[in-house]
Enzyme design. Sequence first.
Site, PDB file in Angstrom:
ATOM      1  N   LYS A   8     -12.563 -10.320  -2.648  1.00 57.20           N
ATOM      2  CA  LYS A   8     -12.075 -11.392  -3.538  1.00 57.20           C
ATOM      3  C   LYS A   8     -12.812 -12.705  -3.225  1.00 57.20           C
ATOM      4  CE  LYS A   8      -8.811  -8.357  -4.629  1.00 57.20           C
ATOM      5  NZ  LYS A   8      -8.568  -7.567  -5.782  1.00 57.20           N
TER       6      LYS A   8
HETATM    7  C1  LIG Z   1      -7.316  -6.495  -5.598  1.00 58.31           C
HETATM    8  C2  LIG Z   1      -6.366  -6.304  -6.692  1.00 58.31           C
HETATM    9  C3  LIG Z   1      -5.017  -5.948  -6.476  1.00 58.31           C
HETATM   10  C4  LIG Z   1      -4.450  -5.514  -5.164  1.00 58.31           C
HETATM   11  O1  LIG Z   1      -4.776  -6.210  -4.079  1.00 58.31           O
HETATM   12  P1  LIG Z   1      -4.824  -5.551  -2.615  1.00 58.31           P
HETATM   13  O2  LIG Z   1      -4.805  -6.755  -1.772  1.00 58.31           O
HETATM   14  O3  LIG Z   1      -6.100  -4.767  -2.531  1.00 58.31           O
HETATM   15  O4  LIG Z   1      -3.620  -4.685  -2.426  1.00 58.31           O
HETATM   16  C5  LIG Z   1      -4.161  -5.917  -7.564  1.00 58.31           C
HETATM   17  N1  LIG Z   1      -4.592  -6.172  -8.802  1.00 58.31           N
HETATM   18  C6  LIG Z   1      -5.874  -6.466  -9.062  1.00 58.31           C
HETATM   19  C7  LIG Z   1      -6.271  -6.741 -10.478  1.00 58.31           C
HETATM   20  C8  LIG Z   1      -6.808  -6.515  -8.028  1.00 58.31           C
HETATM   21  O5  LIG Z   1      -8.088  -6.778  -8.289  1.00 58.31           O
END
Ligand SMILES: *Cc1c(COP(=O)(O)O)cnc(C)c1O
Length: 372
Positions: free
Chosen positions: A183
């Site tokens: 992210k």
């Molecule tokens: C990354 C992501 C998640 C979940 O996040 P995690 O921290 O990996 O559990 C949920 N929704 C979207 C759209 C994502 O890109």
Amino acid sequence: MIAHVPMSAPEILREDIEAVTFVLRSGTLSLGPATEAFERAVADYVGVKHAVAVNSGTSGLHLCVRAAGLGDGDEVITSPFSFVASANCMLYERAVPVFADIEEETLGLDPECVAAAITPRTRGVLPVHVFGQPVALDQHLAICRQHGLVMIEDACEALGAEYHGKRVGGFGHSACFSFYPNKQITTGEGAVVVTGDDATAAALRSMRNQGRGAMGAWLEHEVLGFNYRMTEMSAALGLSQLRRIDTVLARRSEAAARYSAALARLDGIKLIEPAASTTRLSWFAAIARLDPAVDRDRVILALAERGIPARAYFSPLHLQPLYRERFGFTGGEFPVTERVARSTIALPFFTAISDEQIDRVFAALREILACA
Ligand SMILES: *Cc1c(COP(=O)(O)O)cnc(C)c1O
């Protein structure tokens, strides 16, 4: 030897390492000052009253669904063009994810498709700001108001994204931002849930911490809770990264602009761009759309042969084995999602990507598309 460009890479600077090391030396590794400071900083940045740190975006979305009181048989309309956690979070509570198709402009839920999917059992809408692009929030809010539905924003990919000048995360009942390593900024594993509502914030805090009350004893559990706490090391890393969020987002924006200009010189491929309502796209990934005539999977293979990773992103949720089996989807149900999913390609993208690395991806694509 073919030089390798990574798909994604967290940016870890000396100040990040020092912040985490400081926590390790302090002896407080959970529920301490770093978590409190990180929560305060995220709340202030997003412009929402409360922030509650948890150990993943998936946990955070689960708590949003629970805190909104969504459960057994409640229908929640959400996007099939997403990461699996945004629909699984309903299944954890025996609520029903009801998919509605997306719109071309934002690649998020299409308000008209949402309106058409409403039944007497509909209780909520969970739009996903995919790739850091805000969905049509005004239209979704109007639908929610008209039908008495709660809105939960999956803002996991969208820290800093702005809709008509306002940062996403404060529009609905609650919202979740993930800080997984790919992210915009990271805590390793981790996420933060934000809400403007005092009671919701208290419920989120209790549920992430085994159902403990704010003032109760350590071994007193008031409600069914979970262990979804963030560690102090993660919070310290997140706080250190959040301090330079403006620089990070600006750098990612520059990288996206370089990709966009380069791809504009090629036929058959184009980088996604901000929608009319998006005053800031928070660049999560370099997502390009290929012409229907171009064989996307062949492009991915040809890039791999040149040492460049790329991904088909996303594969629609309704066509995942779990959802096919549970709900009987066979394909063709969500034509826009399916068409978009067939044409998207994620190219290498991360905060520290160099101009030279982007140019290498471009050169490979030029070669591949010239003989497509
Ligand atoms: C990354 C992501 C998640 C979940 O996040 P995690 O921290 O990996 O559990 C949920 N929704 C979207 C759209 C994502 O890109």
